[in-house]
Motif scaffolding. Structure first.
Motif, PDB file in Angstrom:
ATOM      1  N   SER A  86       0.833  -1.202   0.000  1.00 37.78           N
ATOM      2  CA  SER A  86       0.000   0.000   0.000  1.00 37.78           C
ATOM      3  C   SER A  86       0.873   1.260   0.000  1.00 37.78           C
ATOM      4  CB  SER A  86      -1.005  -0.007   1.149  1.00 37.78           C
ATOM      5  OG  SER A  86      -0.381   0.217   2.365  1.00 37.78           O
ATOM      6  N   GLU A  87       2.070   1.172   0.592  1.00 36.35           N
ATOM      7  CA  GLU A  87       2.981   2.320   0.529  1.00 36.35           C
ATOM      8  C   GLU A  87       3.418   2.590  -0.916  1.00 36.35           C
ATOM      9  OE1 GLU A  87       6.038   1.537   3.394  1.00 36.35           O
ATOM     10  OE2 GLU A  87       4.623   1.956   5.024  1.00 36.35           O
ATOM     11  N   LYS A  88       3.570   1.529  -1.669  1.00 33.39           N
ATOM     12  CA  LYS A  88       3.955   1.675  -3.078  1.00 33.39           C
ATOM     13  C   LYS A  88       2.831   2.368  -3.849  1.00 33.39           C
ATOM     14  CE  LYS A  88       8.050   0.368  -3.467  1.00 33.39           C
ATOM     15  NZ  LYS A  88       8.982   1.369  -3.998  1.00 33.39           N
ATOM     16  N   PHE A  89       1.603   1.942  -3.594  1.00 33.42           N
ATOM     17  CA  PHE A  89       0.469   2.593  -4.265  1.00 33.42           C
ATOM     18  C   PHE A  89       0.386   4.055  -3.836  1.00 33.42           C
ATOM     19  CE2 PHE A  89      -1.413  -1.761  -4.870  1.00 33.42           C
ATOM     20  CZ  PHE A  89      -1.442  -1.695  -6.250  1.00 33.42           C
ATOM     21  N   ARG A  90       0.659   4.281  -2.545  1.00 34.10           N
ATOM     22  CA  ARG A  90       0.591   5.629  -1.983  1.00 34.10           C
ATOM     23  C   ARG A  90       1.567   6.568  -2.682  1.00 34.10           C
ATOM     24  NH1 ARG A  90      -0.636   9.699   0.203  1.00 34.10           N
ATOM     25  NH2 ARG A  90      -0.674  10.240   2.416  1.00 34.10           N
ATOM     26  N   SER A  91       2.666   6.025  -3.169  1.00 34.55           N
ATOM     27  CA  SER A  91       3.693   6.864  -3.786  1.00 34.55           C
ATOM     28  C   SER A  91       3.286   7.321  -5.191  1.00 34.55           C
ATOM     29  CB  SER A  91       5.024   6.111  -3.850  1.00 34.55           C
ATOM     30  OG  SER A  91       4.980   5.118  -4.851  1.00 34.55           O
ATOM     31  N   ASN A 137       7.728   7.713 -14.137  1.00 33.89           N
ATOM     32  CA  ASN A 137       8.583   8.710 -13.497  1.00 33.89           C
ATOM     33  C   ASN A 137       9.359   8.167 -12.301  1.00 33.89           C
ATOM     34  OD1 ASN A 137       7.824  10.673 -15.339  1.00 33.89           O
ATOM     35  ND2 ASN A 137       6.032  11.277 -14.141  1.00 33.89           N
ATOM     36  N   MET A 138       9.057   6.923 -11.912  1.00 29.42           N
ATOM     37  CA  MET A 138       9.790   6.294 -10.811  1.00 29.42           C
ATOM     38  C   MET A 138      11.210   5.959 -11.255  1.00 29.42           C
ATOM     39  SD  MET A 138       7.487   3.276  -9.294  1.00 29.42           S
ATOM     40  CE  MET A 138       6.005   3.609  -8.351  1.00 29.42           C
ATOM     41  N   SER A 139      12.076   5.761 -10.276  1.00 31.73           N
ATOM     42  CA  SER A 139      13.397   5.222 -10.612  1.00 31.73           C
ATOM     43  C   SER A 139      13.206   3.739 -10.963  1.00 31.73           C
ATOM     44  CB  SER A 139      14.330   5.351  -9.418  1.00 31.73           C
ATOM     45  OG  SER A 139      13.926   4.474  -8.397  1.00 31.73           O
ATOM     46  N   GLU A 140      14.147   3.220 -11.708  1.00 27.67           N
ATOM     47  CA  GLU A 140      14.109   1.801 -12.104  1.00 27.67           C
ATOM     48  C   GLU A 140      13.973   0.931 -10.844  1.00 27.67           C
ATOM     49  OE1 GLU A 140      15.054  -0.772 -15.683  1.00 27.67           O
ATOM     50  OE2 GLU A 140      15.269   1.388 -15.549  1.00 27.67           O
ATOM     51  N   GLU A 141      14.738   1.282  -9.830  1.00 28.45           N
ATOM     52  CA  GLU A 141      14.765   0.517  -8.588  1.00 28.45           C
ATOM     53  C   GLU A 141      13.384   0.503  -7.921  1.00 28.45           C
ATOM     54  OE1 GLU A 141      17.714   2.069  -5.916  1.00 28.45           O
ATOM     55  OE2 GLU A 141      16.918   0.788  -4.321  1.00 28.45           O
ATOM     56  N   ASP A 142      12.754   1.673  -7.862  1.00 29.93           N
ATOM     57  CA  ASP A 142      11.429   1.759  -7.243  1.00 29.93           C
ATOM     58  C   ASP A 142      10.423   0.909  -7.998  1.00 29.93           C
ATOM     59  OD1 ASP A 142      12.049   3.329  -5.130  1.00 29.93           O
ATOM     60  OD2 ASP A 142      11.388   5.214  -6.030  1.00 29.93           O
ATOM     61  N   ALA A 143      10.533   0.897  -9.320  1.00 30.74           N
ATOM     62  CA  ALA A 143       9.608   0.104 -10.132  1.00 30.74           C
ATOM     63  C   ALA A 143       9.789  -1.380  -9.830  1.00 30.74           C
ATOM     64  CB  ALA A 143       9.817   0.384 -11.608  1.00 30.74           C
ATOM     65  N   THR A 164      10.944  -2.696  -6.970  1.00 27.40           N
ATOM     66  CA  THR A 164      10.419  -3.032  -5.645  1.00 27.40           C
ATOM     67  C   THR A 164       8.888  -2.988  -5.640  1.00 27.40           C
ATOM     68  OG1 THR A 164      10.667  -0.752  -4.875  1.00 27.40           O
ATOM     69  CG2 THR A 164      12.460  -2.266  -4.355  1.00 27.40           C
ATOM     70  N   PHE A 165       8.318  -2.134  -6.489  1.00 29.73           N
ATOM     71  CA  PHE A 165       6.855  -2.079  -6.603  1.00 29.73           C
ATOM     72  C   PHE A 165       6.340  -3.420  -7.135  1.00 29.73           C
ATOM     73  CE2 PHE A 165       3.183   0.703  -8.503  1.00 29.73           C
ATOM     74  CZ  PHE A 165       2.280  -0.002  -7.727  1.00 29.73           C
ATOM     75  N   LEU A 167       4.021  -9.091  -5.878  1.00 27.30           N
ATOM     76  CA  LEU A 167       4.225 -10.537  -5.805  1.00 27.30           C
ATOM     77  C   LEU A 167       4.334 -10.995  -4.350  1.00 27.30           C
ATOM     78  CD1 LEU A 167       6.724 -10.911  -8.764  1.00 27.30           C
ATOM     79  CD2 LEU A 167       4.254 -11.318  -8.769  1.00 27.30           C
ATOM     80  N   ASN A 168       5.042 -10.206  -3.526  1.00 30.19           N
ATOM     81  CA  ASN A 168       5.182 -10.568  -2.109  1.00 30.19           C
ATOM     82  C   ASN A 168       3.831 -10.637  -1.422  1.00 30.19           C
ATOM     83  OD1 ASN A 168       7.896 -10.641  -2.328  1.00 30.19           O
ATOM     84  ND2 ASN A 168       8.287  -8.680  -1.317  1.00 30.19           N
ATOM     85  N   ALA A 169       3.022  -9.580  -1.631  1.00 30.68           N
ATOM     86  CA  ALA A 169       1.715  -9.535  -0.972  1.00 30.68           C
ATOM     87  C   ALA A 169       0.901 -10.758  -1.382  1.00 30.68           C
ATOM     88  CB  ALA A 169       0.984  -8.256  -1.346  1.00 30.68           C
TER      89      ALA A 169
END
Lengths: 199, 199
Positions: free
Chosen positions: A12-17, B35-41, B43-44, B49-51
């Motif tokens: 949800s933090e990811k969506f929040r961003s 607009n996210m960094s590659e890294e953020d994408a 982890t998103f 997948l984790n959830a």
């Protein structure tokens, strides 16, 4: 369960961003993911990676593209002598929807904003000047948003373009169609009067 | 660029499939990812997948959990003789926020909805009956939402529980705190009068 489960919290933090997503919506979206099929979740994750890796900037106009040049820059039917300068790829999409503009674009990738530490050097202004030097451009339409930062950026760009022998225009301000004078703000009304045309 | 770029289109459709996300918001979110960094994408994508893989249903109450039993079902300090029956894990979260309820939960995983083809057999009602047979339960509070389907489900569950020697209650309907009688709908007002209590 004092708080959210950790994987749910992280999601949800990811969506929040994301732009325009509040805390409650973010949690709701995270729950939606839980209710997806495993397969849908995998394609969702993949879609994020695909978008991020496959989409790059067009070498010419700096808009988003899956190929070296975007379809607009590659097109033979567009008028390459008119360049519309916009803030972002979303603006290109908005203008393309109108199906009225037949020129090409140049995406600055933002606006000058001292508050956010964005100076002109962070925008694709260098690339715009290079295009003006190398391409045969007759008119530049500055179509940054009519916000404080958008106006300042428009002023900056138009001053930079002064030395070149090209027409530089700015999109009109005024009342949006369907609006009511009673509810229009003073600045918009002022601009509408200033920009009046003979009918 | 008649339409969105394919990867962007696919991503925005994924966002669109989430609860409460409209077309425009979905497109805006897809652009946020760009607009996210590659890294953020990355982890998103991983967070999705984790959830999906780490969160499963608690064996007992059918709420979401990262372990076999959720923290509430495992707790020694909760009153395991009172079971609150709710529609989904979000309802558990909402009730837990109040910090007033000290019993445990049972999550049905939805409500009976003939329109959507959801019959009682698709809900975790079997599991509820099994808990009533095997655990020492004194009271079942039916806390499905006060919607048509929620009420119907509450009725269905309460009838099923009739043969057992346990107290079955339903959460109260009435005016929400801070509301105004003038703006309350007739059914809510009727229920508020019906459910009046001596002060």
């Amino acid at each position: 369960m004092d708080t959210l489960l950790k994987p749910l919290q992280e999601l949800s933090e990811k969506f929040r961003s994301l732009d325009g997503v509040g805390k409650k919506s973010a949690i709701r979206m995270a729950f939606s993911v839980l209710n997806m099929s495993e397969e849908d979740a995998v394609t969702f994750a993949q879609a994020i990676l695909n978008a991020k890796t496959q989409i790059k900037l067009c070498k010419k106009c700096q808009s988003i593209s899956v190929s070296e040049l975007c379809p607009i820059c590659e097109s033979d039917t567009r008028d390459h002598s008119v360049v519309c300068v916009v803030e972002d790829a979303q603006s290109v999409m908005a203008l393309e929807k109108v199906k009225e503009y037949n020129g090409v674009y140049h995406v600055l990738g933002g606006v000058i904003s001292p508050m956010k530490g964005i100076g002109p050097e962070k925008l694709k202004i260098k690339e715009l000047l290079e295009r003006i030097n190398t391409e045969d451009i007759a008119e530049v339409i500055v179509a940054t948003n009519p916000t404080v930062e958008g106006e300042a950026t428009a002023m900056y760009v138009s001053r930079l373009l002064k030395p070149f022998e090209i027409k530089v225009t700015r999109i009109a301000n005024g009342l949006p169609v369907g609006a009511d004078l009673e509810y229009a703000d003073a600045v918009t009304l002022y601009r509408a009067i200033q920009g009046r045309r003979e009918i």
